[in-house]
Structures are given as structure tokens and as C-alpha cells.
Design a protein around this motif. Structure first.
Motif, short mmCIF file in Angstrom:
data_model
loop_
_atom_site.label_atom_id
_atom_site.label_comp_id
_atom_site.label_asym_id
_atom_site.label_seq_id
_atom_site.Cartn_x
_atom_site.Cartn_y
_atom_site.Cartn_z
N HIS A 1 2.10 34.17 14.32
CA HIS A 1 2.72 33.54 12.51
C HIS A 1 2.96 32.18 13.37
O HIS A 1 3.62 32.26 14.01
CB HIS A 1 3.51 34.08 11.43
N GLN A 2 2.57 31.18 12.49
CA GLN A 2 2.83 29.44 13.43
C GLN A 2 2.40 28.41 12.11
O GLN A 2 1.87 29.11 11.28
CB GLN A 2 2.19 29.85 14.39
N HIS A 3 3.02 27.64 11.84
CA HIS A 3 2.34 26.26 11.39
C HIS A 3 1.23 25.56 13.13
O HIS A 3 2.14 25.36 13.74
CB HIS A 3 3.06 25.95 11.48
N MET A 4 0.02 25.90 12.68
CA MET A 4 -0.77 25.13 13.45
C MET A 4 -0.36 23.98 14.14
O MET A 4 -0.20 22.63 12.78
CB MET A 4 -2.44 24.70 13.17
N PRO A 5 -0.20 23.97 15.23
CA PRO A 5 0.09 22.01 15.61
C PRO A 5 -1.17 21.32 15.75
O PRO A 5 -1.61 21.86 17.02
CB PRO A 5 0.27 21.90 16.99
N MET A 6 -1.61 20.79 14.76
CA MET A 6 -2.92 19.95 14.76
C MET A 6 -3.03 18.76 15.70
O MET A 6 -3.90 18.39 16.54
CB MET A 6 -2.86 19.56 13.00
N PHE A 7 -2.98 17.51 15.64
CA PHE A 7 -2.65 16.39 16.03
C PHE A 7 -1.24 16.07 17.21
O PHE A 7 -0.43 16.00 17.03
CB PHE A 7 -2.54 15.22 15.23
#
Length: 842
Positions: free
Chosen positions: A703-709
Motif C-alpha cells: 500500500h502506497q502513494h507511488m513516488p512518480m517523479f
């Protein structure tokens, strides 16, 4: 030599891109020393390029080697566990074709190639995110022979690295810049399942974003492209790069045209040669315009001069624009009057900005150029002119005074560039040096060595005789053996050892020359003879997997680790009874309180390192160690080695890009207690990784907020500060909460770490709840939840849902749907859903 006088710099390699055969010829004919290319079999970071067929490799390498160039194949993506057999066959084809080196990203397959084809040189791709001498130790450990540095380094930082390592360094000097660190961008994966680490970047950085600061929109005028850097152009910095000790100047552009390759390669060839001669590198405005016309989003020195966030990302455009031509003065039914700042003539391509951003442009070819009512036949570069276009090309109702006008194409420039590589055959020839021994009664012996270092030896069919009148001389040998027209070779130096007064008929010298050319051809195209590979287990091949388990006892039940990003989250998580904590704070001064709270609660805490470590940043690691955590969550090789050396347990995080069992095995052998799989893995790939690894030593993020940039570029500084870098920005990141709103209205949180590097997180959580039962069944015992900006209520809802899942009181689908209702912007299964549309993107 006087030790106070620095030796002249060694000539660096000029490395050009080749996306197809025309680009290859353009690179050869315009002065490249080497080219890099991808294959249509996959595993290269430019999947959208034309690329080369595997069956073309022998011809491709023969073409390069005859002309004195090296060729490097890009196998610079992550490789998943179920792809190892086809990847291995591709490596064998590449090695057998005589490719001079392969560029790789995946640590596991790099170690694997080194064990099975030690004859094939490896270069570390920029996708490995190597930013310091300490991180380069990873490439050294893998037996690599060159490193492509991250683009985010300044010349001063590059020079510091050069002083601290003997590894040859390759540096990008021209082309498009990614806003995120290569190898650390998960945006395309997060938003659409098409991973940049697999060569399928969707270029989300080139899209418009709105800035939301403390909950309110910030009016930035025409600045919409907040993540789109200008292009890198470092031709004027060639002397400084040479002084820094760069081994190779690299041009970006495997998706660009052959005219681009011709122009950029030719100009950098001259820049390097001029710098080597000790002269200033100066290009005329016309020469710079020629480069800009082949492709430009605006030229900049990138990060080579250090950080200047406003300069790097002006944010007004993200598309190729060409050269600024002028400004619209008036518009009529069939003509547009332009106040010029650049040159224009009949036939030029022109675009006019017709919207709030410069990407909304119309245009076409100039039909005629008028001044004072007269039609001009030649170029004009100043004053006001009227441009006419073919009927229907432009809509005058969309054009207004003051709009910018750009020249996008010059047919004369395009034609001139194309002529450099489009003739019959190739004109470039490879220099050859000859050493000759001639003695009466002995065959003439010729030893030849090419510019690439290949050598051969030939002897005359009959011995030299004593001369009666005209003995052989060095001049005669040069004249006769230097007749290499029509061949790929060119005589450079000739040394002759002549004993007595020998002679040979010219016919014999002619046959000797033909034999020499044949021997040179054979030497240039000679295939690599495989070295004996290192011992491997009996029956193991390219598809063989590492041992699944190291024999360590498995925990009876899976355990949950929770990553927190604020002290408030830590307090709440401890109140809820969690005792295995990871912490990642923007302000590392908060770690003292975090460690003390965990000690008081009998909880263990691991502190996360920054993802990037540059020269002179080891002090951050020392500061983290002073807090005496129970271990470290390490995000680069430098952190892994540093904290192992000081005796702290380490867990390798997602940023080390573990996508297969060999990579997991490598990092475990390097001293990691556990390894986190790459976020690039989808459900099937993750399960395949687990099946070929020591599953109980994997820590899977569910479970996470994807680290995009993850960026060196600081949006806070660029748009919320009058400063240009972290020394003068005033740190708006400390006092403002910033989000970037995308085209569909989702507001993604932006953070800054201790090094002022920004991370843009996906606002929508990703849940892997549905794959958890399968992971547990396969032996995974460490699962992780990562919080971002969740409040107390959301934190409790998240932890409660996953506790129920691990206790068997609900299904993964129930977790996912419950959290979707509980969170402000929803939850997605993201990369861990069962079926995925690889073309989906916002």
C-alpha cells in the motif's frame, strides 16, 4: 614534463545515437567515434525508436569496425524473472556479433552476464542512477568498464568524482533532458502501466500542470509546463568537460532524425577538436541555429553549470519549437506581417503561437516574403516583412498581434545535412599505421594497426632483391602502399626499417597492398572468441534461477512494517499498536524524536536514506547514523555500503530496482537483511520474482502513494521563490504545501527532501491487497504500508483494513473497496491489478 604543467587532456570518445540505418550513416560520416543503438527484440530504453533487427547485428558491427567506430548495444531496462531465457539468447547474439559493449541497468543481469559472457564489456547505463564515486563502486563490483553518469551532475561534481575513481566516465552533452532521475521515474508506470524502466516512457513531464499552494491555485500566467526542461546543449563547455577528465561525450537522440544526428555530431566533433587544440569553442549564430532547427525545446547547459531552476524549466512550452523568428505585427487575409529577430526566406517552415501556450501553434511553409510590396528571393533577417502561405494553410482569425513566430525548418539546411550521409556508400575511412621491415633476401614484412587498435601482418610473396639502380625508400613504400582509395582505410603513419639497398617490383608491392587490405578487412570484422565463463551450477543456463531460499527459518505469520512521513503519523501508528516502523522525514532533525518515541514504545525504527547521494553528501549519512536507529532503509549503493560498514542492519528499498531473483540475490549477498522489489513489477512479475528468490527475505510494499517523479529540479524554487537554487531560495518548501494538478483534475502532492530534491507522488493510493494471499502462500513474510499525508482517521482505516486481511477476516477485494471509499481521492490496484492496459495514460 614540468609537474606544475598539466598534461594535455586525452581525446574523449564522441558517442552518437543511432535509431536506424540512416542515423548510423549520419553518425559515421559526421565524425562520431562510436554509436549506441537498440534492438527491436526489446530490453532497451527507447522502445519507440525504429531500432535494429538482431539479424542485422553482424552487418552493423562490420560497417562500424571497417570505418573505425565502436558500437554499443543498449540492453538498459529491467528484466523480469520470466524473461531471462530470451534475454540470455539476445546477449549471446550481441556478444557473438562483436558488439563492443552493452549498456545495462539491471544489477542482477549485469552480474549474470559477467559470469556467463565475461568477454562482453559492460557499461553502466544512466538508468543505474550513479551520482558519486561511492555509488560507482557498484559498477566496479559488477566488473563494468564505463559508467554513464546521471545528467543531474555539475561539471564541478563530475570533476570531484573523477578525482575519486578510476572508472571511465561518460557524460551526456546534448539532447533532451528528463526532469526525473533516470531509473527513478515511476510516473508512466504509476499512471498507465508503461514503465520508463522498460523503455516505454509516456512523457508525462511534457504535460501541463497547475500549481496549487496551500489549497489555492497560483496564477503562473503562461507557465504551465512546470516539469518540462529545456534541452541540454554543452558545446561551449567542451574545454571544461575535457579538463574534468570525461572519457566520452554522449549525444542523446535515438528517437531523432538522421539530420539531427548529422548536425549535432558534426558540431560536437568540431567542438572537441577545437578544445583539444587549446582554442576557444565559438559557434556562429547560424551554426547554433542549424542545431536548433534539427530539434530544440530551447538550449541550456542543463545541470552542468549547477542548479538554476528557473533557467532549466521556463515552463512556457514542452514541444519542439525551432528558432525564434519574430513577433506578429499585423495580419490580413493572406499575409502575416512579422517583426524579425531571425532569418527567413521562401520555403522555410514557420509556426505561430496561437493560444495561451506556445504548443497551440499553426503554420506551414512560407510561400513568399514581401518587403515594401516587393517579393524577396533571398533571406532577410531584420526589420518587418510580410509572409504569405499556401491557400488554406493558416487561419488568420486565430492570429493576433504580439504572438511569437518560430522558424521550424530550413530546406537548405536539411538538404545540406542529408548530403553528408546519403551518397553511394560511405566516404569516411579508418586511419591505419604501418610498420615495415625490408631486407635483401627476405620477404617484406608489414604490420598494420588501425585506429581501433586491431592489427594484422602480411608478407610479400617473394623476397626483396639487391637493387641495381633504384633501391626502395620510405617515400616509395608510402606511395605504393598508401593507394587505399576505394577501401575503408587511409594511411596515416608509416615507419620503415630498410636494411641495405633492397628493391621489389611494383607489381609485387601492388599484390602486397591488396593482401594488406584483405588482412585489414578480416581484422576489422573478426568476431569475438568467447572466453571461458565462470563456473556455474551443473545444468544451469540463461534461464536458471538462483536458489529460492537460504535456509533461514521462516516466521510463522507475516509481519507488517509501516512507513511514516511525519511525527504525527508516527504517534498515531504507535497508538494503534504497530511496532515495526520505517521513517522518511523531509526534515531529518525530526528523527531524534522519532527514535526516542519508538524506544519508549518498544518499537523498532528504520530511517530512510535519500535516494540520491552526490559528492560531499556523506555528511547526511553520518547525521542519520548519529540517531542510532535500529536499521536503515537504503535507497542507493552508497547508503548500503556506508551503513553496513558502521554496523547497522540495512533493508534495500525499491529504488535499487530489484526486478528478478539475481538482483535480489546480489543485494542480499552484499549484506542486506531484506530486499524490496521494484515498483515496476506488476502482479505476475512480482510473483515470478518471489518464486525465484528467498521469499522470506523480501519486503513487499502492498500500500502506497507511488513516488512518480524524483527530481533534482525544485518546483518550489522555480515558481514560489525569487531565487535560483537552494542557496538563495528561502526554502518555501518548509512553509507551503504544494500540489500539481494534472489534466484530469487530480492534485498530486509535491515534497522536497533533505537535499532539496523534489518528489511528486500519485495522489491516488495503490493497494496490493488482492495479491497478498498469493505472496504469503509463496513464503513472503514482510509486508509494508507506506503513508504519505494521511490524517489520523485515514491512517487508522488503512491499518485496520490490512490487519483484517492478514488475520483472514476479509478478502483483498474487500480491503481495496473499503479503502477506496475511505480515502479522499480513492485507491487503485495500480501495477498489482490482475489485468492491465499498457496503453492507458492520463
Amino acid at each position: 614534463m614540468d609537474p606544475a604543467v598539466a598534461p594535455p587532456p586525452s581525446p574523449p570518445e564522441l558517442l552518437a545515437p543511432a535509431g536506424d540505418w540512416d542515423c548510423l550513416r549520419a553518425a559515421i560520416e559526421n565524425g562520431a567515434d562510436a554509436v549506441y543503438f537498440g534492438l527491436d527484440a526489446g530490453f532497451n530504453a527507447r522502445a519507440r525508436a525504429t531500432n535494429f533487427a538482431v539479424g542485422d547485428l553482424p552487418e552493423l558491427m562490420d560497417t562500424l569496425h571497417r570505418r573505425g567506430l565502436r558500437g554499443y548495444a543498449t540492453l538498459n531496462t529491467l528484466v523480469f524473472a520470466d524473461e531471462l531465457e530470451p534475454f540470455g539468447r539476445l546477449v549471446e547474439d550481441v556478444a557473438d556479433a562483436g558488439v563492443d559493449a552493452v549498456l545495462v541497468q539491471d544489477v542482477g543481469v549485469a552480474a549474470w552476464i559477467r559470469g556467463r559472457r565475461p568477454d562482453l564489456p559492460l557499461h553502466a547505463s544512466t538508468q543505474m542512477t550513479l551520482t558519486s564515486a561511492e555509488t560507482i563502486e557498484l559498477a566496479e563490483r559488477l566488473g563494468m568498464s564505463r559508467v554513464v553518469l546521471a545528467r543531474e551532475l555539475s561539471i564541478a561534481e563530475i570533476a570531484a568524482i573523477r578525482r575519486q575513481t578510476s572508472m571511465p566516465l561518460e557524460v551526456f552533452v546534448h539532447g533532451a533532458l528528463c526532469v526525473a532521475y533516470s531509473g527513478q521515474c515511476l510516473t508512466s508506470e504509476s499512471l498507465g502501466g508503461r514503465s520508463a524502466n522498460r523503455g516505454q516512457c509516456a512523457q508525462a513531464c511534457r504535460l501541463p500542470y497547475d500549481l496549487v499552494c496551500d489549497g489555492r491555485d497560483v496564477n503562473l500566467g503562461d507557465r504551465k509546463y512546470l516539469l518540462s526542461p529545456q534541452d541540454l546543449a554543452a558545446y561551449a563547455l567542451a574545454p571544461e568537460l575535457l579538463a574534468a577528465g570525461i572519457a566520452a561525450f554522449k549525444i542523446e537522440g535515438r528517437l531523432k532524425t538522421p539530420e539531427y544526428v548529422a548536425a549535432i555530431t558534426g558540431h560536437y566533433r568540431r567542438a572537441i577538436d577545437t578544445a583539444l587544440a587549446g582554442l576557444p569553442v565559438e559557434f556562429t549564430a547560424g551554426e547554433v541555429e542549424e542545431m536548433e532547427l534539427t530539434f530544440s525545446r530551447g538550449f541550456s547547459p542543463g545541470w552542468l553549470r549547477g542548479c538554476d531552476h528557473k533557467m532549466l524549466v521556463p515552463a512556457t512550452s514542452s514541444a519542439k519549437r525551432g528558432v525564434r523568428l519574430g513577433t506578429v505585427a499585423t495580419v490580413s487575409r493572406d499575409r502575416v506581417a512579422v517583426d524579425l529577430v531571425g532569418s527567413v526566406k521562401r520555403g522555410d517552415g514557420v509556426a505561430i503561437d496561437c493560444g495561451p501556450t506556445s504548443d497551440e501553434a499553426i503554420g506551414g511553409r512560407v510561400y513568399e516574403v514581401f518587403r515594401g510590396g516587393l517579393s524577396l528571393t533571398g533571406p532577410v533577417a531584420a526589420g518587418r516583412v510580410e509572409l504569405s502561405f499556401a491557400h488554406g494553410t493558416i487561419d488568420p482569425d486565430r492570429i493576433t498581434c504580439g504572438q511569437a513566430v518560430w522558424k521550424t525548418d530550413d530546406p537548405e539546411v536539411t538538404s545540406r545535412l542529408r548530403k553528408t550521409f546519403s551518397g553511394k556508400g560511405l566516404a569516411r575511412r579508418q586511419p591505419v599505421d604501418l610498420r615495415i621491415r625490408v631486407a635483401v633476401g627476405e620477404p617484406v614484412r608489414v604490420v598494420a594497426e588501425t585506429a581501433l587498435g586491431t592489427s594484422c601482418e602480411v608478407r610479400s610473396e617473394e623476397p626483396a632483391r639487391a637493387a641495381l639502380r633504384h633501391p626502395l625508400s620510405t617515400a616509395v613504400l608510402r606511395e605504393q602502399l598508401g593507394r587505399l582509395g576505394g577501401t575503408p582505410f587511409l594511411l596515416r603513419d608509416l615507419e620503415a626499417e630498410i636494411s641495405g639497398e633492397p628493391m621489389l617490383p611494383l607489381s609485387v608491392l601492388g599484390r602486397l597492398r591488396h593482401a594488406l587490405v584483405a588482412a585489414l578487412e578480416a581484422a576489422a570484422t573478426r568476431r569475438r572468441v568467447p572466453e571461458e565463463s565462470r563456473p556455474v551450477a551443473a545444468g544451469s543456463g540463461w534461464a536458471a534461477a538462483p536458489q529460492r531460499s537460504d535456509g533461514a527459518p521462516r516466521a510463522a505469520l507475516p509481519v507488517l512494517h509501516v512507513l511514516v512521513r511525519t511525527v504525527a503519523q508516527l504517534r498515531r501508528v504507535l497508538e494503534l499498536g504497530e511496532r515495526r516502523i520505517h521513517a522518511e522525514f523531509a526534515d531529518i532533525r525530526g528523527y531524534h524524536e522519532a527514535v526516542e518515541r519508538c524506544r519508549s514504545a518498544a518499537a523498532t525504527i528504520l530511517l530512510a536514506t535519500p535516494r540520491i547521494q552526490k559528492p560531499d553528501e556523506l555528511g547526511v549519512f553520518r547525521a542519520l547514523a548519529k540517531h542510532r536507529p535500529d536499521g536503515m532503509l537504503v535507497r542507493n549503493w552508497a547508503g548500503l555500503r556506508f551503513f553496513r560498514d558502521v554496523g547497522l542492519p540495512v533493508v534495500a528499498d525499491f529504488s535499487l530496482n530489484v526486478a528478478n531473483g539475481m538482483a535480489a540475490e546480489f543485494f542480499l549477498a552484499a549484506g542486506c537483511d531484506r530486499v524490496t522489489p521494484s515498483f515496476d513489477c506488476n502482479r505476475e512479475q512480482l510473483l515470478a520474482l518471489v518464486a525465484t528468490s528467498a521469499a522470506e527475505r523480501l519486503e513487499v510494499v502492498i500500500h502506497q502513494h507511488m513516488p512518480m517523479f524524483h527530481m533534482e529540479h525544485c518546483v518550489f524554487c522555480a515558481v514560489l521563490s525569487p531565487g535560483t537554487d537552494k542557496t538563495n531560495c528561502g526554502r518555501p518548501c518548509d512553509t507551503h504545501a504544494v500540489k500539481l494538478r494534472d489534466r484530469i483534475g487530480i492534485e498530486h502532492p509535491l515534497t522536497a527532501d533533505v537535499g532539496c530534491r523534489n518528489t511528486l507522488y500519485n495522489a491516488t493510493c495503490q493497494s496490493g491487497a488482492e495479491v497478498v494471499p498469493a505472496l504469503i502462500k509463496q513464503g513472503v513474510r514482510h509486508l509494508r504500508i507506506e503513508l504519505l499525508d494521511e490524517d489520523d482517521r485515514e491512517t487508522e482505516a488503512t491499518l485496520t483494513a490490512y490487519r483484517k486481511l492478514l488475520a483472514g477476516r476479509c478478502t483483498g477485494r474487500e480491503v481495496w473497496t473499503a479503502l477506496k471509499a475511505a480515502n479522499r481521492v480513492g485507491v487503485t490496484r495500480g501495477t498489482l491489478e490482475e489485468k492491465r492496459n499498457p496503453l492507458a495514460i492520463i
